[in-house]
Write a protein that holds these residues in place. Structure first.
Motif, PDB file in Angstrom:
ATOM      1  N   MET A  59       3.245 -80.670  15.125  1.00  0.00           N
ATOM      2  CA  MET A  59       2.501 -81.766  14.636  1.00  0.00           C
ATOM      3  C   MET A  59       2.643 -82.907  15.335  1.00  0.00           C
ATOM      4  N   LEU A  60       3.917 -83.273  15.879  1.00  0.00           N
ATOM      5  CA  LEU A  60       4.107 -84.407  16.929  1.00  0.00           C
ATOM      6  C   LEU A  60       3.492 -84.353  18.397  1.00  0.00           C
ATOM      7  N   ASN A  61       3.170 -82.905  18.731  1.00  0.00           N
ATOM      8  CA  ASN A  61       2.735 -82.789  20.129  1.00  0.00           C
ATOM      9  C   ASN A  61       1.790 -83.658  20.464  1.00  0.00           C
ATOM     10  N   GLU A  62       0.641 -83.743  19.731  1.00  0.00           N
ATOM     11  CA  GLU A  62      -0.504 -84.378  19.944  1.00  0.00           C
ATOM     12  C   GLU A  62      -0.148 -85.833  20.245  1.00  0.00           C
ATOM     13  N   SER A  63       0.404 -86.478  19.167  1.00  0.00           N
ATOM     14  CA  SER A  63       0.917 -88.005  19.435  1.00  0.00           C
ATOM     15  C   SER A  63       2.082 -88.368  20.506  1.00  0.00           C
ATOM     16  N   LEU A  64       2.787 -87.424  20.730  1.00  0.00           N
ATOM     17  CA  LEU A  64       3.705 -87.588  21.658  1.00  0.00           C
ATOM     18  C   LEU A  64       2.993 -87.534  22.989  1.00  0.00           C
ATOM     19  N   GLY A  65       1.895 -86.811  23.082  1.00  0.00           N
ATOM     20  CA  GLY A  65       1.196 -86.706  24.412  1.00  0.00           C
ATOM     21  C   GLY A  65       0.484 -88.200  24.469  1.00  0.00           C
ATOM     22  N   ARG A  66       0.070 -88.886  23.465  1.00  0.00           N
ATOM     23  CA  ARG A  66      -0.542 -90.046  23.579  1.00  0.00           C
ATOM     24  C   ARG A  66       0.544 -91.364  23.920  1.00  0.00           C
ATOM     25  N   VAL A  67       1.771 -90.794  23.330  1.00  0.00           N
ATOM     26  CA  VAL A  67       2.754 -91.818  23.950  1.00  0.00           C
ATOM     27  C   VAL A  67       3.162 -91.677  25.578  1.00  0.00           C
TER      28      VAL A  67
END
Length: 337
Positions: free
Chosen positions: A310-318
């Motif tokens: 679930m965090l993979n996509e948002s951590l990519g944006r980080v």
């Protein structure tokens, strides 16, 4: 990486979200196992949000859509953190409206060719006679924006005008808004967890939900069933799996959802699938919430792995934000030389 899980202090929210503070603690434990620095912050007033901005986390994980503020408009977390240039998990404010407003989601997707159950809205005394109803019984009545089965029980299924009037009055009294009235679909019920990684990979986990039979002989997935966990969750049969996944993924994508979400699907008696609603900040109670359970039952993905994905996509944006800031800093430094 510094991560904060943000949730409102109001425990009476009828909207979708991770669930109780215990669910946030479950997510926190999983993120800690990933090696990040993480804390849960309960927000009640604007100062709580301002303090998060001052701490400048790399990522905020939204455990709910908004924070109620007494005497003022609700503060939507996604909108607030976007304004302060802090990366947040999940979908943006524009898309999250389809989670809050079931009618809006149905209307939008129907216009794009996605099958939805026929529906209309009603308030007390709006329809004085059965003949005035847009379509005939049986009907199914529920609140427009309530989650977790709130407002749904055996009396949501109505077969005559008297029961229709009674249920409309009851729901309107409680929720102070028009009531969503749908054609009753008598087929199977499904929920589908969808996770998109930063690389574009999509994991679709579909399960069938079987409510227990009530004393009235009905199988209604209402608040009592969900609270008591008396429903059965099982793998979707081979005959149904493709059609269920197809409409769920199409609904997720056309709503413009980002990162993750749960789509509820129901069949009619002929086996045709219909979009019912979207849950874009799904429940995350370990061992009971549909989203992680669907991932486990359908794809053998553990709870900790679900949180990681679930965090993979948002951590990519980080990471992208960090790279952009680094390039900007280098340019500014070269301009001062």
């Amino acid at each position: 990486m510094k991560i904060e899980i943000v949730t409102p202090k109001n425990k009476k929210l009828k909207e979708t979200g991770f669930g109780s503070l215990f669910a946030c603690d479950d997510v926190l434990a999983s993120i800690k196992n990933m090696g990040h620095s993480v804390l849960v912050t309960e927000c009640e007033i604007l100062e709580d949000l301002e303090n998060i901005v001052r701490r400048s986390p790399d990522l905020v994980v939204l455990a709910a859509k908004y924070m109620p503020v007494v005497g003022e408009d609700d503060v939507w977390f996604s909108e607030y953190f976007e304004r302060h240039h802090i990366v947040f998990s999940g979908s943006n404010r524009e898309t999250l409206k389809y989670d809050s407003d079931k009618v809006s989601a149905k209307e939008y997707l129907s216009g794009l060719g996605i099958k939805t159950a026929k529906y209309f809205t009603a308030v007390p005394d709006e329809y004085r006679f059965e003949s005035a109803l847009p379509f005939s019984f049986p009907l199914f009545l529920k609140p427009i924006d309530a989650a977790n089965g709130n407002g749904v029980d055996d009396k949501s299924f109505v077969e005559n005008f008297s029961d229709f009037e009674t249920k409309v009055s009851s729901l309107y009294t409680i929720y102070k808004q028009p009531v969503l009235v749908e054609e009753y679909l008598g087929g199977k019920e499904f929920t589908v967890a969808i996770i998109q990684s930063g690389s574009g990979e999509t994991i679709v986990s579909a399960i069938e939900v079987l409510p227990p039979e009530s004393s009235y002989g009905l199988k209604i997935l209402g608040a009592t069933v969900k609270t008591e966990d008396t429903e059965t969750l099982k793998e979707v049969g081979l005959h149904d799996i493709n059609s269920v996944k197809e409409i769920a993924l199409a609904s997720f994508q056309r709503l413009g959802a980002r990162g993750f979400g749960r789509i509820d699907i129901k069949m009619d008696v002929l086996g045709i699938c219909y979009f019912m609603e979207a849950n874009l900040i799904p429940g995350m109670n370990r061992g009971t919430s549909y989203f992680p359970m669907a991932c486990e039952i359908s794809n053998e993905i553990s709870y900790d792995e679900v949180v990681n994905l679930m965090l993979n996509e948002s951590l990519g944006r980080v990471e992208i934000k960090s790279q952009i800031n680094s390039v900007r800093s280098q340019r500014e430094a070269s301009c001062t030389v």
